[in-house]
Design a protein around this motif. Structure first.
Motif, PDB file in Angstrom:
ATOM      1  N   ASN A  34       0.805  -1.087  -0.273  1.00 18.51           N
ATOM      2  CA  ASN A  34       0.097   0.230  -0.126  1.00 18.51           C
ATOM      3  C   ASN A  34       0.889   1.351   0.156  1.00 18.51           C
ATOM      4  N   LYS A  35       1.819   1.467  -0.274  1.00 21.93           N
ATOM      5  CA  LYS A  35       3.078   2.285  -0.461  1.00 21.93           C
ATOM      6  C   LYS A  35       3.389   2.006  -0.930  1.00 21.93           C
ATOM      7  N   ASN A  36       2.655   1.873  -2.405  1.00 25.11           N
ATOM      8  CA  ASN A  36       3.661   2.852  -4.189  1.00 25.11           C
ATOM      9  C   ASN A  36       4.821   1.584  -4.054  1.00 25.11           C
ATOM     10  N   GLU A  37       4.885   0.643  -3.512  1.00 25.04           N
ATOM     11  CA  GLU A  37       6.046  -0.460  -3.728  1.00 25.04           C
ATOM     12  C   GLU A  37       6.110  -0.905  -4.853  1.00 25.04           C
ATOM     13  N   ARG A  38       5.192  -1.599  -5.533  1.00 23.42           N
ATOM     14  CA  ARG A  38       5.159  -2.530  -7.129  1.00 23.42           C
ATOM     15  C   ARG A  38       5.414  -1.180  -8.129  1.00 23.42           C
ATOM     16  N   GLU A  39       5.052  -0.042  -7.706  1.00 26.95           N
ATOM     17  CA  GLU A  39       5.269   0.882  -8.211  1.00 26.95           C
ATOM     18  C   GLU A  39       7.061   0.976  -8.542  1.00 26.95           C
ATOM     19  N   MET A  40       7.542   1.078  -7.346  1.00 26.25           N
ATOM     20  CA  MET A  40       9.145   1.719  -7.116  1.00 26.25           C
ATOM     21  C   MET A  40      10.515   0.304  -7.238  1.00 26.25           C
ATOM     22  N   LEU A  41       9.474  -0.508  -7.135  1.00 28.95           N
ATOM     23  CA  LEU A  41      10.386  -1.467  -7.617  1.00 28.95           C
ATOM     24  C   LEU A  41      10.191  -1.723  -9.202  1.00 28.95           C
ATOM     25  N   LYS A  42       9.614  -1.678  -9.746  1.00 34.30           N
ATOM     26  CA  LYS A  42       8.642  -0.991 -10.992  1.00 34.30           C
ATOM     27  C   LYS A  42      10.504  -0.027 -11.639  1.00 34.30           C
ATOM     28  N   SER A  43      10.150   1.032 -11.445  1.00 33.53           N
ATOM     29  CA  SER A  43      11.793   2.079 -11.140  1.00 33.53           C
ATOM     30  C   SER A  43      12.617   2.040 -10.940  1.00 33.53           C
ATOM     31  N   CYS A  44      13.090   0.315 -10.175  1.00 34.54           N
ATOM     32  CA  CYS A  44      14.293   0.539 -10.051  1.00 34.54           C
ATOM     33  C   CYS A  44      15.215  -0.635 -11.455  1.00 34.54           C
ATOM     34  N   TYR A  45      13.894  -1.589 -11.893  1.00 34.19           N
ATOM     35  CA  TYR A  45      14.466  -1.807 -13.224  1.00 34.19           C
ATOM     36  C   TYR A  45      14.749  -0.568 -14.636  1.00 34.19           C
ATOM     37  N   LYS A  46      13.831  -0.284 -14.413  1.00 32.99           N
ATOM     38  CA  LYS A  46      13.819   0.936 -15.638  1.00 32.99           C
ATOM     39  C   LYS A  46      14.693   1.695 -15.402  1.00 32.99           C
ATOM     40  N   THR A  47      15.249   2.370 -14.556  1.00 39.85           N
ATOM     41  CA  THR A  47      16.101   3.727 -13.727  1.00 39.85           C
ATOM     42  C   THR A  47      17.768   3.052 -14.643  1.00 39.85           C
ATOM     43  N   THR A  48      17.592   1.562 -13.874  1.00 43.71           N
ATOM     44  CA  THR A  48      19.039   0.644 -14.197  1.00 43.71           C
ATOM     45  C   THR A  48      18.811   0.412 -16.081  1.00 43.71           C
TER      46      THR A  48
END
Length: 202
Positions: free
Chosen positions: A118-132
């Motif tokens: 409930n704290k945007n964990e999924r979006e932040m994990l996806k961002s890890c891969y995208k920014t990398t």
């Protein structure tokens, strides 16, 4: 007034040709993407690739798990460079030299801690891969290896984390051709099998 030509006005064999061509292109694209993704069980610090990814904490100064292993293998010079980066926010990525590693670069990304979703964990994990992955274009990286980000002490559910990883990598490869190989590697059999199943059936 110009008349519109509807798809239904084409003879059936022509409509079939359009559909067949679309399916053929989609199939070939899927094959290309699958040949670029490799699943391995092993030690990420031993891989001879352009870059490996470090599942880092916000300080970038080392920690447990793969983070500590990468810092130990790369040597003290990595810590010195990381000190100059002033940390990294969750979902973002920063790059350093590989130093004593076979890899030329290390891309450090900070995965989210799982708090129930409930704290945007999924979006932040996806961002890890995208920014990398975006950094691979900037630094002309052709081969890269990822660990299972947030799947250790950060408690991200394995099924969800694995799917986010595979889906985000596939999406990137679909629209970008700068990478020759993307490796997903872990020492955990369960994680490796989950990746393999997703590649085959997702």
């Amino acid at each position: 007034m110009r008349s519109r030509v509807r798809a239904s006005s084409f003879p059936p064999f022509k409509r079939l040709t359009f559909v067949s061509l679309f399916l053929l292109i989609t199939y070939k694209l899927r094959i290309i993407i699958m040949t670029k993704i490799e699943i391995l069980k092993g030690d990420i610090t031993k891989l001879n690739v352009d870059a490996i990814v470090n599942a880092a904490n916000k300080t970038l100064l080392g920690g447990g798990g793969v983070d500590g292993a990468i810092h130990r293998a790369a040597g003290y010079e990595l810590l010195e460079e990381c000190r100059s980066l002033n940390g990294c926010e969750t979902g973002q990525a920063k790059i350093t030299k590989g130093y004593k590693l076979p890899a030329k670069f290390i891309i450090h990304t900070v995965g989210p801690v799982w708090y129930g979703g409930n704290k945007n964990e999924r979006e932040m994990l996806k961002s890890c891969y995208k920014t990398t992955l975006e950094l691979t274009k900037k630094f002309n990286i052709k081969t890269i290896a990822f660990p299972a980000i947030s799947c250790g002490i950060y408690r991200f559910p394995l099924d969800e984390a694995s799917k986010i990883a595979i889906d985000t990598i596939k999406e990137y490869l679909q629209y970008n051709n700068n990478l020759d190989k993307v490796i997903l590697i872990d020492i955990n059999d369960e994680i490796v099998e989950r990746y393999k199943n997703l590649i085959l059936f997702n």
